[in-house]
Design an enzyme around this catalytic site. Structure first.
Site, PDB file in Angstrom:
ATOM      1  N   GLU A 144      49.322  34.305  32.583  1.00 37.02           N
ATOM      2  CA  GLU A 144      48.269  35.264  32.262  1.00 37.02           C
ATOM      3  C   GLU A 144      48.638  36.184  31.103  1.00 37.02           C
ATOM      4  OE1 GLU A 144      46.023  38.734  34.758  1.00 37.02           O
ATOM      5  OE2 GLU A 144      45.903  36.698  35.541  1.00 37.02           O
ATOM      6  N   ARG A 201      38.858  36.339  33.852  1.00 36.82           N
ATOM      7  CA  ARG A 201      40.045  36.755  33.107  1.00 36.82           C
ATOM      8  C   ARG A 201      40.083  36.181  31.690  1.00 36.82           C
ATOM      9  NH1 ARG A 201      39.086  39.247  36.529  1.00 36.82           N
ATOM     10  NH2 ARG A 201      40.218  39.784  38.434  1.00 36.82           N
ATOM     11  N   SER A 208      50.307  40.186  37.387  1.00 37.90           N
ATOM     12  CA  SER A 208      50.248  38.794  37.846  1.00 37.90           C
ATOM     13  C   SER A 208      50.642  37.880  36.692  1.00 37.90           C
ATOM     14  CB  SER A 208      48.851  38.450  38.356  1.00 37.90           C
ATOM     15  OG  SER A 208      48.531  39.220  39.488  1.00 37.90           O
TER      16      SER A 208
END
Length: 378
Positions: free
Chosen positions: A370, A166, A250
């Site tokens: 995130e 990520r 998320s």
């Protein structure tokens, strides 16, 4: 370039927060996007690029700068590196899920497990999006980008983007700046030509998520349909009628910790080693061997830890929210912080900080957000 009347960013982001920017520009072509960026950089005022608005958390106050909304779209088919592959060059503003649907329809494999991920194609390499064993890094060939420091446009190989879990050199992590400040203009992926018939699925993680045996054959369409259904059950497919999907996806990243720290967490906590455990090989010349073997080198592997498990086991159940607050954890998935209806960014931030504090108190680990945070702090 087309400058439009500013609207609150709560209307353009999936978390539904954010005040209006001082200036809003919509770029429908690559030339318009490049011109808008160069102008914003020359002015020296705050700016940011808006794609699908799905990985963004924007504060309540008006944004004193320029928001450039990327509206470019289109897919160009190019020869692959082998006869059984094809390359697709996709404009940055193209809807990601629409692109995945097109690859499935054409019988091209490599991104079907990432069906239902909201956002645009240009945002996908920035955080190396992935799901069910597939990640952009597996199929990405190159990106075309414009560099903020020079204003120059260049094609950059995937190997130069620092793609990891990520992350990439382009990502704006919370509390830091990107290693390479730039904006993606187009993305080139190489996919397999497999057709639309059923075939065995190689990925163990994808098979497990979909309940498939190793010998079972399914089509790309079957995979896409079942991934969409799985994500929908978790509230991870955008639905205007479902507040559980009014989120930034998320909100917290699965934590990456040392193997030693992972051992301090409860056995029930899901953990995934980030690399194979290899037996060290020590080579000692026979003439130098004195009968004593040196101690083996200490491995320092990293381990991915489930943030959702940490949140739930810190005492925060699905649907948790403060009294009278319009922000809450999803009733389907604790990783999603959701806007239950006209929640302010301050309410979302209050909930995020509380989640962080509870997990830190219980497990000694600070979860990292995130989404990209604009005009807001945690």
């Amino acid at each position: 370039m087309p400058e439009v009347a500013p609207v609150p960013l709560s209307q353009l982001t999936t978390l539904r927060t954010g005040g209006a920017p001082a200036r809003l520009v919509e770029a429908a072509t690559t030339d318009e996007l490049v011109a808008a960026l160069r102008e914003a950089w020359a002015d020296g005022e705050p700016w940011f690029v808006l794609g699908g608005g799905s990985n963004l958390f924007v504060g309540d106050e008006p944004f004193q700068g320029t928001v450039i909304r990327v509206r470019t779209f289109g897919i160009e088919e190019l020869p692959g590196s082998r006869p059984d592959t094809v390359r697709l060059r996709v404009q940055a503003g193209h809807d990601w899920d629409a692109f995945v649907a097109e690859t499935v329809a054409r019988g091209y494999a490599g991104v079907e497990a990432m069906s239902g991920i909201p956002g645009t194609v240009g945002a996908a390499p920035v955080q190396n999006v992935g799901a069910y064993g597939q990640e952009i890094v597996q199929t990405l060939v190159e990106v075309e980008l414009i560099d903020e420091s020079t204003g120059e446009v260049a094609r950059v190989s995937a190997s130069d983007l620092g793609l990891g879990f990520r992350t990439s050199v382009l990502k704006h992590h919370y509390g830091s700046v990107p290693e390479r400040p730039a904006v993606i203009l187009s993305v080139t992926l190489e996919l397999e030509r497999v057709g639309t018939d059923e075939r065995p699925i190689a990925g163990e993680q994808l098979r497990g998520a979909l309940g498939l045996d190793a010998e079972q054959s399914v089509s790309l369409r079957w995979i896409r349909d079942h991934v969409l259904a799985t994500r929908a059950r978790k509230g991870m497919v955008l639905d205007a009628e479902d507040p559980d999907t009014w989120s930034a996806g998320s909100f917290f990243q699965n934590a990456i910790v040392s193997e030693a720290f992972a051992r301090t967490l409860p056995d029930a906590c899901p953990k995934w080693p980030m690399g194979p455990a290899l037996d060290p090989v020590t080579v000692i010349p026979l003439a130098a061997f004195d009968g004593i073997l040196p101690p083996p080198p200490v491995e320092n592997r990293q381990v991915k830890v489930s943030a959702a498990w940490l949140i739930e086991n810190a005492g925060l159940s699905r649907g948790f929210r403060f009294p009278r607050s319009r922000a809450g954890l999803s009733t389907k998935h604790t990783l999603a912080l959701t806007n239950r209806g006209e929640a302010t960014a301050a309410e979302i931030a209050q909930l995020a900080r509380f989640v962080q504090s509870r997990v830190a108190a219980e497990f000694g680990l600070v979860l990292q957000p995130e989404p990209v945070l604009v005009n807001v702090e945690l």
